[in-house]
Design a protein around this motif. Structure first.
Motif, PDB file in Angstrom:
ATOM      1  N   ARG A 172       0.834  -1.196   0.000  1.00  0.00           N
ATOM      2  CA  ARG A 172       0.000   0.000   0.000  1.00  0.00           C
ATOM      3  C   ARG A 172       0.879   1.261   0.000  1.00  0.00           C
ATOM      4  N   THR A 173       1.900   1.235   0.860  1.00  0.00           N
ATOM      5  CA  THR A 173       2.806   2.372   0.958  1.00  0.00           C
ATOM      6  C   THR A 173       3.590   2.560  -0.337  1.00  0.00           C
ATOM      7  N   LYS A 174       4.051   1.446  -0.842  1.00  0.00           N
ATOM      8  CA  LYS A 174       4.875   1.465  -2.053  1.00  0.00           C
ATOM      9  C   LYS A 174       4.097   2.020  -3.258  1.00  0.00           C
ATOM     10  N   ILE A 175       2.912   1.496  -3.462  1.00  0.00           N
ATOM     11  CA  ILE A 175       2.107   1.913  -4.622  1.00  0.00           C
ATOM     12  C   ILE A 175       1.674   3.372  -4.471  1.00  0.00           C
ATOM     13  N   ALA A 176       1.330   3.751  -3.239  1.00  0.00           N
ATOM     14  CA  ALA A 176       0.945   5.150  -3.001  1.00  0.00           C
ATOM     15  C   ALA A 176       2.108   6.082  -3.326  1.00  0.00           C
ATOM     16  N   ALA A 177       3.320   5.654  -2.960  1.00  0.00           N
ATOM     17  CA  ALA A 177       4.509   6.464  -3.247  1.00  0.00           C
ATOM     18  C   ALA A 177       4.725   6.572  -4.755  1.00  0.00           C
ATOM     19  N   ASN A 178       4.497   5.479  -5.461  1.00  0.00           N
ATOM     20  CA  ASN A 178       4.634   5.511  -6.922  1.00  0.00           C
ATOM     21  C   ASN A 178       3.687   6.523  -7.545  1.00  0.00           C
ATOM     22  N   ARG A 179       2.447   6.473  -7.081  1.00  0.00           N
ATOM     23  CA  ARG A 179       1.436   7.361  -7.668  1.00  0.00           C
ATOM     24  C   ARG A 179       1.757   8.818  -7.372  1.00  0.00           C
ATOM     25  N   LYS A 180       2.243   9.051  -6.166  1.00  0.00           N
ATOM     26  CA  LYS A 180       2.604  10.400  -5.774  1.00  0.00           C
ATOM     27  C   LYS A 180       3.758  10.911  -6.651  1.00  0.00           C
ATOM     28  N   ARG A 181       4.683  10.016  -6.880  1.00  0.00           N
ATOM     29  CA  ARG A 181       5.827  10.340  -7.707  1.00  0.00           C
ATOM     30  C   ARG A 181       5.378  10.639  -9.142  1.00  0.00           C
ATOM     31  N   ASP A 182       4.451   9.844  -9.653  1.00  0.00           N
ATOM     32  CA  ASP A 182       3.925  10.093 -11.003  1.00  0.00           C
ATOM     33  C   ASP A 182       3.389  11.513 -11.123  1.00  0.00           C
ATOM     34  N   ARG A 183       2.595  11.893 -10.133  1.00  0.00           N
ATOM     35  CA  ARG A 183       1.987  13.235 -10.172  1.00  0.00           C
ATOM     36  C   ARG A 183       3.072  14.313 -10.120  1.00  0.00           C
ATOM     37  N   ARG A 184       4.093  14.074  -9.293  1.00  0.00           N
ATOM     38  CA  ARG A 184       5.160  15.057  -9.158  1.00  0.00           C
ATOM     39  C   ARG A 184       5.933  15.192 -10.476  1.00  0.00           C
ATOM     40  N   VAL A 185       6.236  14.051 -11.082  1.00  0.00           N
ATOM     41  CA  VAL A 185       6.947  14.046 -12.360  1.00  0.00           C
ATOM     42  C   VAL A 185       6.119  14.780 -13.428  1.00  0.00           C
ATOM     43  N   ASP A 186       4.812  14.509 -13.453  1.00  0.00           N
ATOM     44  CA  ASP A 186       3.935  15.193 -14.419  1.00  0.00           C
ATOM     45  C   ASP A 186       4.036  16.704 -14.251  1.00  0.00           C
ATOM     46  N   ARG A 187       3.972  17.132 -13.004  1.00  0.00           N
ATOM     47  CA  ARG A 187       4.040  18.579 -12.723  1.00  0.00           C
ATOM     48  C   ARG A 187       5.372  19.164 -13.178  1.00  0.00           C
ATOM     49  N   GLU A 188       6.438  18.458 -12.855  1.00  0.00           N
ATOM     50  CA  GLU A 188       7.770  18.958 -13.219  1.00  0.00           C
ATOM     51  C   GLU A 188       7.920  19.081 -14.730  1.00  0.00           C
ATOM     52  N   LEU A 189       7.466  18.062 -15.439  1.00  0.00           N
ATOM     53  CA  LEU A 189       7.587  18.099 -16.897  1.00  0.00           C
ATOM     54  C   LEU A 189       6.742  19.226 -17.487  1.00  0.00           C
ATOM     55  N   ARG A 190       5.530  19.380 -16.975  1.00  0.00           N
ATOM     56  CA  ARG A 190       4.652  20.433 -17.504  1.00  0.00           C
ATOM     57  C   ARG A 190       5.257  21.802 -17.259  1.00  0.00           C
ATOM     58  N   LYS A 191       5.877  21.930 -16.092  1.00  0.00           N
ATOM     59  CA  LYS A 191       6.513  23.205 -15.781  1.00  0.00           C
ATOM     60  C   LYS A 191       7.636  23.509 -16.779  1.00  0.00           C
ATOM     61  N   LEU A 192       8.276  22.456 -17.267  1.00  0.00           N
ATOM     62  CA  LEU A 192       9.356  22.623 -18.240  1.00  0.00           C
ATOM     63  C   LEU A 192       8.821  22.736 -19.675  1.00  0.00           C
ATOM     64  N   GLY A 193       7.494  22.723 -19.795  1.00  0.00           N
ATOM     65  CA  GLY A 193       6.901  22.916 -21.114  1.00  0.00           C
ATOM     66  C   GLY A 193       6.654  21.639 -21.906  1.00  0.00           C
ATOM     67  N   TRP A 194       6.688  20.513 -21.215  1.00  0.00           N
ATOM     68  CA  TRP A 194       6.420  19.239 -21.894  1.00  0.00           C
ATOM     69  C   TRP A 194       4.988  18.798 -21.639  1.00  0.00           C
ATOM     70  N   GLN A 195       4.416  18.202 -22.654  1.00  0.00           N
ATOM     71  CA  GLN A 195       3.116  17.584 -22.488  1.00  0.00           C
ATOM     72  C   GLN A 195       3.362  16.146 -22.019  1.00  0.00           C
ATOM     73  N   VAL A 196       2.526  15.671 -21.130  1.00  0.00           N
ATOM     74  CA  VAL A 196       2.728  14.336 -20.576  1.00  0.00           C
ATOM     75  C   VAL A 196       1.542  13.434 -20.925  1.00  0.00           C
ATOM     76  N   VAL A 197       1.858  12.302 -21.507  1.00  0.00           N
ATOM     77  CA  VAL A 197       0.819  11.331 -21.826  1.00  0.00           C
ATOM     78  C   VAL A 197       1.149  10.041 -21.093  1.00  0.00           C
ATOM     79  N   ARG A 198       0.168   9.534 -20.369  1.00  0.00           N
ATOM     80  CA  ARG A 198       0.368   8.253 -19.684  1.00  0.00           C
ATOM     81  C   ARG A 198      -0.547   7.206 -20.305  1.00  0.00           C
ATOM     82  N   ILE A 199       0.045   6.106 -20.676  1.00  0.00           N
ATOM     83  CA  ILE A 199      -0.717   5.035 -21.304  1.00  0.00           C
ATOM     84  C   ILE A 199      -0.622   3.808 -20.415  1.00  0.00           C
ATOM     85  N   TRP A 200      -1.774   3.244 -20.080  1.00  0.00           N
ATOM     86  CA  TRP A 200      -1.752   2.016 -19.270  1.00  0.00           C
ATOM     87  C   TRP A 200      -1.237   0.865 -20.111  1.00  0.00           C
TER      88      TRP A 200
END
Ligand code: ZN
Length: 125
Positions: free
Chosen positions: A72-100
């Protein structure tokens, strides 16, 4: 397994091949936040292929029966990290697409079409 984004998963390779086959050229694991699986520098588009387990896909993720707290902790950390990475990339002007991962298994041509469309839209702006 120490890394969330294990290198070269089967669905990811299938996507790369399919994109290459329709003439799209990309970079693999560019030096960007989160090391996107694919990056299209000219269009400033990044793509992540998210594993159904590691990123808790709403359709396929089932909590493991043992070591529940750990996972539970591990997966929650992954998801949190995903959101953070998305934000960082968008701030740098990149569009982010996630595909399952499952989208690639079920409908690879659909995923390819989506990526193409995004790249075309980006090119025309
Ligand atoms: Zn899934």
């Amino acid at each position: 397994m120490s890394r969330v984004r294990s290198a070269d998963t089967v669905p990811e390779i299938a996507l790369r091949r399919a994109l290459w086959a329709v003439g799209l050229r990309y970079r693999v694991r560019a030096r960007l936040p989160g090391k996107p699986d694919l990056a299209f520098p000219k269009s400033r588009l990044t793509i992540f292929v998210d594993g159904c387990f590691w990123h808790a896909c709403p359709r396929h993720y089932g909590e493991p029966k043992s070591n529940t707290d750990f996972w539970r902790t591990k997966i929650a950390a992954n998801r949190k990290r995903d959101r953070r990475v998305d934000r960082e990339l968008r701030k740098l002007g990149w569009q982010v697409v996630r595909i399952w991962e499952h989208e690639l298994r079920e409908n690879l041509p659909g995923a390819v079409a989506r990526v193409r469309e995004l790249l075309m839209r980006q090119a025309s702006t």
